[in-house]
Design a protein around this motif. Structure first.
Motif, PDB file in Angstrom:
ATOM      1  N   GLN A   3       0.840  -1.191   0.000  1.00 13.03           N
ATOM      2  CA  GLN A   3       0.000   0.000   0.000  1.00 13.03           C
ATOM      3  C   GLN A   3       0.881   1.250   0.000  1.00 13.03           C
ATOM      4  N   THR A   4       0.527   2.208  -0.817  1.00 10.33           N
ATOM      5  CA  THR A   4       1.294   3.442  -0.921  1.00 10.33           C
ATOM      6  C   THR A   4       0.387   4.617  -0.624  1.00 10.33           C
ATOM      7  N   TRP A   5       1.021   5.778  -0.407  1.00 15.97           N
ATOM      8  CA  TRP A   5       0.225   6.985  -0.187  1.00 15.97           C
ATOM      9  C   TRP A   5      -0.611   7.310  -1.409  1.00 15.97           C
ATOM     10  N   SER A   6      -0.066   7.081  -2.598  1.00 21.57           N
ATOM     11  CA  SER A   6      -0.826   7.378  -3.806  1.00 21.57           C
ATOM     12  C   SER A   6      -2.063   6.489  -3.915  1.00 21.57           C
ATOM     13  N   ALA A   7      -1.953   5.238  -3.466  1.00 21.52           N
ATOM     14  CA  ALA A   7      -3.113   4.348  -3.475  1.00 21.52           C
ATOM     15  C   ALA A   7      -4.182   4.852  -2.515  1.00 21.52           C
ATOM     16  N   THR A   8      -3.754   5.325  -1.351  1.00 18.80           N
ATOM     17  CA  THR A   8      -4.696   5.884  -0.385  1.00 18.80           C
ATOM     18  C   THR A   8      -5.367   7.128  -0.947  1.00 18.80           C
ATOM     19  N   ASN A  93       2.105   9.853  -9.500  1.00 20.13           N
ATOM     20  CA  ASN A  93       0.676  10.014  -9.222  1.00 20.13           C
ATOM     21  C   ASN A  93       0.323  10.752  -7.937  1.00 20.13           C
ATOM     22  N   LEU A  94       1.198  10.735  -6.956  1.00 17.95           N
ATOM     23  CA  LEU A  94       0.792  11.244  -5.643  1.00 17.95           C
ATOM     24  C   LEU A  94       0.322  12.690  -5.702  1.00 17.95           C
ATOM     25  N   LEU A  95       1.146  13.586  -6.231  1.00 14.30           N
ATOM     26  CA  LEU A  95       0.755  14.990  -6.295  1.00 14.30           C
ATOM     27  C   LEU A  95      -0.429  15.203  -7.231  1.00 14.30           C
ATOM     28  N   PRO A 119       1.020  13.733   9.744  1.00 16.54           N
ATOM     29  CA  PRO A 119       2.441  14.059   9.595  1.00 16.54           C
ATOM     30  C   PRO A 119       3.190  13.186   8.594  1.00 16.54           C
ATOM     31  N   ASP A 120       2.963  11.876   8.622  1.00 19.70           N
ATOM     32  CA  ASP A 120       3.670  10.995   7.690  1.00 19.70           C
ATOM     33  C   ASP A 120       3.261  11.263   6.251  1.00 19.70           C
ATOM     34  N   TYR A 121       1.981  11.551   6.058  1.00 22.46           N
ATOM     35  CA  TYR A 121       1.516  11.852   4.704  1.00 22.46           C
ATOM     36  C   TYR A 121       2.062  13.203   4.248  1.00 22.46           C
ATOM     37  N   LYS A 127       8.075  15.539   0.114  1.00 19.73           N
ATOM     38  CA  LYS A 127       9.200  14.894  -0.565  1.00 19.73           C
ATOM     39  C   LYS A 127       9.035  14.977  -2.074  1.00 19.73           C
ATOM     40  N   GLN A 128       7.828  14.697  -2.554  1.00 19.59           N
ATOM     41  CA  GLN A 128       7.590  14.779  -3.986  1.00 19.59           C
ATOM     42  C   GLN A 128       7.497  16.225  -4.461  1.00 19.59           C
ATOM     43  N   PHE A 129       6.844  17.060  -3.671  1.00 25.46           N
ATOM     44  CA  PHE A 129       6.611  18.436  -4.098  1.00 25.46           C
ATOM     45  C   PHE A 129       7.901  19.238  -4.224  1.00 25.46           C
ATOM     46  N   ARG A 130       8.805  19.079  -3.270  1.00 23.83           N
ATOM     47  CA  ARG A 130      10.028  19.879  -3.350  1.00 23.83           C
ATOM     48  C   ARG A 130      10.855  19.501  -4.582  1.00 23.83           C
ATOM     49  N   LEU A 131      10.715  18.255  -5.065  1.00 21.64           N
ATOM     50  CA  LEU A 131      11.411  17.852  -6.282  1.00 21.64           C
ATOM     51  C   LEU A 131      10.818  18.523  -7.516  1.00 21.64           C
TER      52      LEU A 131
END
Length: 214
Positions: A3-8, A93-95, A119-121, A127-131
């Motif tokens: 399970q990933t954050w993007s799936a959630t 996909n996350l962003l 907080p974890d999310y 992490k993705q956004f700053r990239l």
């Protein structure tokens, strides 16, 4: 796959789309919820066929409740194993999914915002956004520092010759949406020379401005 954050986030977006129903507004100019769902399905499954005409065609078959529910089910299912989006879901996909969830929520009649981000999310999103922030803010005519209230910051754009820097501060979701062109639906503060702030807002509208980003 684990399970990933993007799936959630995908599951949450599917529920948000279902709750809104077909024909509901979004923050994407010219798009109702069925257009947004069609965009996501085409992006997941046939990104090489994402022409405006193709999107309109898929959306047109999903304007009724039954067709719309079937389309949203495809959104929830996500990309197949042959798609890069399956294997690189967080990066690709996350962003995208987070922003589109906000597109539906904030365009609704009550302008609902996302609930407090765990907080974890929040760390995963940042992490993705700053990239991606430097790519997103590349068109800015001035330097831009993005700051999450009581949180991290990133230099998203170094100042051009003769221009200063504007510091944009707000909650994480609002900072992300600003960079994605949804600043009119955010609550942010802008610090810098007045001319630099005006120049930035002319390219990236802020609260009270006009947005046309899809």
């Amino acid at each position: 796959m684990t399970q990933t954050w993007s799936a959630t986030e995908r599951a949450d977006l599917a529920q948000t789309l279902l709750a809104a129903g077909p024909g509901a507004p979004t923050l994407c100019a010219g798009w109702q919820t069925q257009h947004l769902a069609a965009h996501l399905v085409l992006r997941d499954r046939t990104p090489w066929r994402m022409s405006p005409g193709r999107l309109e065609s898929v959306a047109a078959t999903s304007a009724d409740p039954q067709g719309y529910a079937a389309l949203v089910a495809q959104v929830a299912e996500g990309p197949g194993r042959l798609s890069p989006g399956y294997w690189f879901s967080e990066q690709m996909n996350l962003l995208e999914l987070f922003v589109h969830s906000e597109d539906v929520r904030r365009a609704g009649p009550d302008g609902a915002r996302s609930t407090e981000i765990a907080p974890d999310y929040a760390k995963a999103l940042w992490k993705q956004f700053r990239l991606f922030s430097r790519l997103l803010l590349r068109p800015a005519p001035v330097g831009v520092v993005l700051v999450v209230t009581d949180g991290p910051r990133v230099v998203a754009r170094k100042p051009r010759s003769g221009a200063g820097t504007v510091v944009v501060t707000g909650e994480l979701a609002d900072v992300i949406l600003f960079a994605f062109g949804r600043g009119t639906s955010t609550d942010l503060t802008f610090q810098g020379d007045a001319a630099d702030v005006r120049a930035l807002l002319a390219r990236f509208p802020g609260p009270g401005g006009t947005s046309s980003q899809a």
